[in-house]
Scaffold this motif. Structure first.
Motif, mmCIF file in Angstrom:
data_model
loop_
_atom_site.group_PDB
_atom_site.id
_atom_site.type_symbol
_atom_site.label_atom_id
_atom_site.label_comp_id
_atom_site.label_asym_id
_atom_site.label_seq_id
_atom_site.Cartn_x
_atom_site.Cartn_y
_atom_site.Cartn_z
ATOM 1 N N LEU A 1 41.699 37.383 21.007
ATOM 2 C CA LEU A 1 40.598 37.395 21.972
ATOM 3 C C LEU A 1 39.260 37.560 21.260
ATOM 4 O O LEU A 1 39.075 38.504 20.491
ATOM 5 C CB LEU A 1 40.831 38.569 22.940
ATOM 6 N N TYR A 2 38.349 36.631 21.518
ATOM 7 C CA TYR A 2 36.991 36.740 21.002
ATOM 8 C C TYR A 2 36.113 37.371 22.076
ATOM 9 O O TYR A 2 36.041 36.853 23.203
ATOM 10 C CB TYR A 2 36.432 35.361 20.632
ATOM 11 N N VAL A 3 35.443 38.450 21.704
ATOM 12 C CA VAL A 3 34.591 39.150 22.673
ATOM 13 C C VAL A 3 33.285 39.566 22.003
ATOM 14 O O VAL A 3 33.137 39.479 20.780
ATOM 15 C CB VAL A 3 35.269 40.445 23.228
ATOM 16 N N ALA A 4 32.364 40.055 22.825
ATOM 17 C CA ALA A 4 31.163 40.728 22.323
ATOM 18 C C ALA A 4 31.003 41.990 23.159
ATOM 19 O O ALA A 4 31.170 41.943 24.387
ATOM 20 C CB ALA A 4 29.944 39.827 22.462
ATOM 21 N N ALA A 5 30.689 43.097 22.507
ATOM 22 C CA ALA A 5 30.649 44.374 23.229
ATOM 23 C C ALA A 5 29.605 44.418 24.351
ATOM 24 O O ALA A 5 29.850 45.039 25.388
ATOM 25 C CB ALA A 5 30.437 45.523 22.248
ATOM 26 N N PRO A 6 28.442 43.794 24.201
ATOM 27 C CA PRO A 6 27.474 43.868 25.304
ATOM 28 C C PRO A 6 27.880 43.036 26.507
ATOM 29 O O PRO A 6 27.366 43.256 27.596
ATOM 30 C CB PRO A 6 26.186 43.285 24.713
ATOM 31 N N CYS A 7 28.779 42.089 26.332
ATOM 32 C CA CYS A 7 29.084 41.123 27.391
ATOM 33 C C CYS A 7 29.997 41.754 28.439
ATOM 34 O O CYS A 7 31.118 42.167 28.136
ATOM 35 C CB CYS A 7 29.760 39.895 26.780
ATOM 36 N N PRO A 8 29.525 41.825 29.683
ATOM 37 C CA PRO A 8 30.350 42.468 30.705
ATOM 38 C C PRO A 8 31.661 41.736 30.978
ATOM 39 O O PRO A 8 32.681 42.367 31.261
ATOM 40 C CB PRO A 8 29.453 42.469 31.947
ATOM 41 N N PHE A 9 31.652 40.403 30.854
ATOM 42 C CA PHE A 9 32.905 39.664 31.066
ATOM 43 C C PHE A 9 33.912 40.017 29.975
ATOM 44 O O PHE A 9 35.108 40.108 30.221
ATOM 45 C CB PHE A 9 32.658 38.156 31.022
ATOM 46 N N SER A 10 33.408 40.174 28.756
ATOM 47 C CA SER A 10 34.297 40.552 27.652
ATOM 48 C C SER A 10 34.891 41.932 27.893
ATOM 49 O O SER A 10 36.079 42.164 27.670
ATOM 50 C CB SER A 10 33.514 40.614 26.328
ATOM 51 N N GLN A 11 34.041 42.829 28.354
ATOM 52 C CA GLN A 11 34.524 44.209 28.501
ATOM 53 C C GLN A 11 35.602 44.331 29.568
ATOM 54 O O GLN A 11 36.486 45.180 29.457
ATOM 55 C CB GLN A 11 33.360 45.170 28.795
ATOM 56 N N ARG A 12 35.558 43.465 30.564
ATOM 57 C CA ARG A 12 36.664 43.473 31.540
ATOM 58 C C ARG A 12 37.996 43.344 30.810
ATOM 59 O O ARG A 12 38.961 44.044 31.100
ATOM 60 C CB ARG A 12 36.582 42.252 32.448
ATOM 61 N N SER A 13 38.045 42.380 29.878
ATOM 62 C CA SER A 13 39.308 42.108 29.190
ATOM 63 C C SER A 13 39.684 43.215 28.223
ATOM 64 O O SER A 13 40.854 43.570 28.114
ATOM 65 C CB SER A 13 39.210 40.783 28.423
ATOM 66 N N THR A 14 38.696 43.770 27.531
ATOM 67 C CA THR A 14 39.059 44.824 26.564
ATOM 68 C C THR A 14 39.518 46.090 27.306
ATOM 69 O O THR A 14 40.421 46.782 26.852
ATOM 70 C CB THR A 14 37.917 45.126 25.568
ATOM 71 N N ILE A 15 38.925 46.363 28.458
ATOM 72 C CA ILE A 15 39.395 47.521 29.240
ATOM 73 C C ILE A 15 40.838 47.291 29.688
ATOM 74 O O ILE A 15 41.683 48.190 29.589
ATOM 75 C CB ILE A 15 38.481 47.793 30.466
ATOM 76 N N VAL A 16 41.124 46.091 30.149
ATOM 77 C CA VAL A 16 42.490 45.794 30.609
ATOM 78 C C VAL A 16 43.482 45.989 29.463
ATOM 79 O O VAL A 16 44.513 46.657 29.621
ATOM 80 C CB VAL A 16 42.585 44.358 31.180
#
Ligand SMILES: N[C@@H](CCC(=O)N[C@@H](CS)C(=O)NCC(=O)O)C(=O)O
Length: 320
Positions: free
Chosen positions: A57-72
């Protein structure tokens, strides 16, 4: 196969300007439907079976859409099953990039220096948004999904066999209601601060700011008789609401002028936020430093000096 991860050269706004999603003709793109809409399923019927060690999974910490996935992933105990690369919060005209730094790093799986390389590897003619989150499949060597509408839900439902925590974030019996609620959350809440911040004139701003705060007032009311949005159990809507709340007082209030009230001023929303923030899955994926750095430094038309404000102190939000 082992790769040697490459670091992108430092973000340089003088040379590359800010990131604006553009196609090859140089036209600025509005939000469009995401390009890669593969679904991960437990039984593999979609062509992409949930398997541990298969997806990245590619994410960025500021991105709220990314954080949905990392929280899950965190809540379900799937952090060993799905690997993650976190991009640099500073995004210049070249888009999301991988550099070493506090809370972010290189792409150890593919060695890409820029996320655009993952999009090009998936489709050499790719000519649209290079966005996070994006889920990479090691088996087919492509991005399966960059669809923020479905990605976190698939991570929440398809990998149960490998999850080390038993938590159902998308209960079967409430799915229709949750889907409807997600629509409300996205258009009225998640997108609301952006609509205020990127409004092109006074009238548009005023319309958007009142719509946003009407929705927050409704959510304050909804929480009058329940701990979570859907009662006494934590579900995906709580995650989707949390990612907005976490950015609200720190960034949206000033940067996007979403400033009728702070979350700290809402008695129930404040307590609700703190309740979630106390859980490691929420707290450990919330990086206020990266969040502020990203928003205040990457929209020069809103904050031309790029100065990142020292405050606000978030004590009343995160502490008792
Ligand atoms: N705009 C994305 C949704 C996710 C999204 O907006 N992600 C942001 C970061 S919070 C991003 O990477 N935007 C770059 C872009 O859309 O070009 C899409 O249309 O798929």
């Amino acid at each position: 196969m082992t790769v040697s991860p490459r670091a992108a050269s430092p973000a340089d706004f003088d040379e590359f300007g800010p990131y604006l999603p553009k196609n090859r003709a140089g036209e600025v793109l509005q939000r469009t439907d995401p390009a890669f809409r593969g679904r991960i399923t437990a039984d593999g019927s979609s062509g992409y079976p949930a398997e541990p060690g298969r997806y990245h999974l590619y994410v960025a910490a500021p991105c709220p859409f990314s954080q949905r996935s990392t929280i899950v992933l965190h809540l379900k105990g799937l952090r060993d099953a799905v690997t993650i690369s976190v991009a640099d919060p500073l995004r210049d005209g070249r888009g999301w990039a991988f550099r070493e730094g506090q809370g972010h790093g290189l792409d150890e799986v593919n060695g890409f220096a820029f996320l655009s390389e993952a999009y090009q590897a998936t489709d050499p003619d790719y000519d649209s948004h290079v966005s996070v989150p994006a889920l990479w499949d090691r088996v087919t060597g492509r991005i399966v999904c960059n669809d923020y509408r479905t990605l976190s839900t698939d991570l929440a439902t398809a990998f149960d066999k490998f999850a080390t925590n038993e938590i159902d974030l998308y209960p079967e019996e409430s799915r229709a209601e949750i889907d409807e609620f997600h629509e409300f959350l996205f258009t009225r809440v998640h997108d609301g601060p952006y609509r205020c911040g990127f409004a092109r004139n006074q009238a548009e701003y005023e319309r958007e700011v009142s719509r946003l705060f009407e929705a927050l007032d409704q959510l304050e009311e909804r929480l009058a008789d329940r701990r979570y949005l859907f009662g006494d159990r934590l579900t995906e809507p709580d995650i989707r609401f949390y990612v907005t709340l976490a950015r609200f007082d720190a960034v949206y209030f000033t940067h996007f002028k979403a400033n009728l009230r702070r979350i700290a001023d809402y008695p129930r929303l404040r307590v609700y936020f703190r309740d979630l923030y106390r859980m490691p899955a929420f707290r450990e994926t919330t990086d206020f430093g990266q969040i502020k750095n990203h928003y205040f430094r990457t929209h020069p038309w809103l904050n031309p000096t790029g100065i990142v404000p020292a405050g606000p102190l978030l004590d009343s939000l995160v502490n008792d």
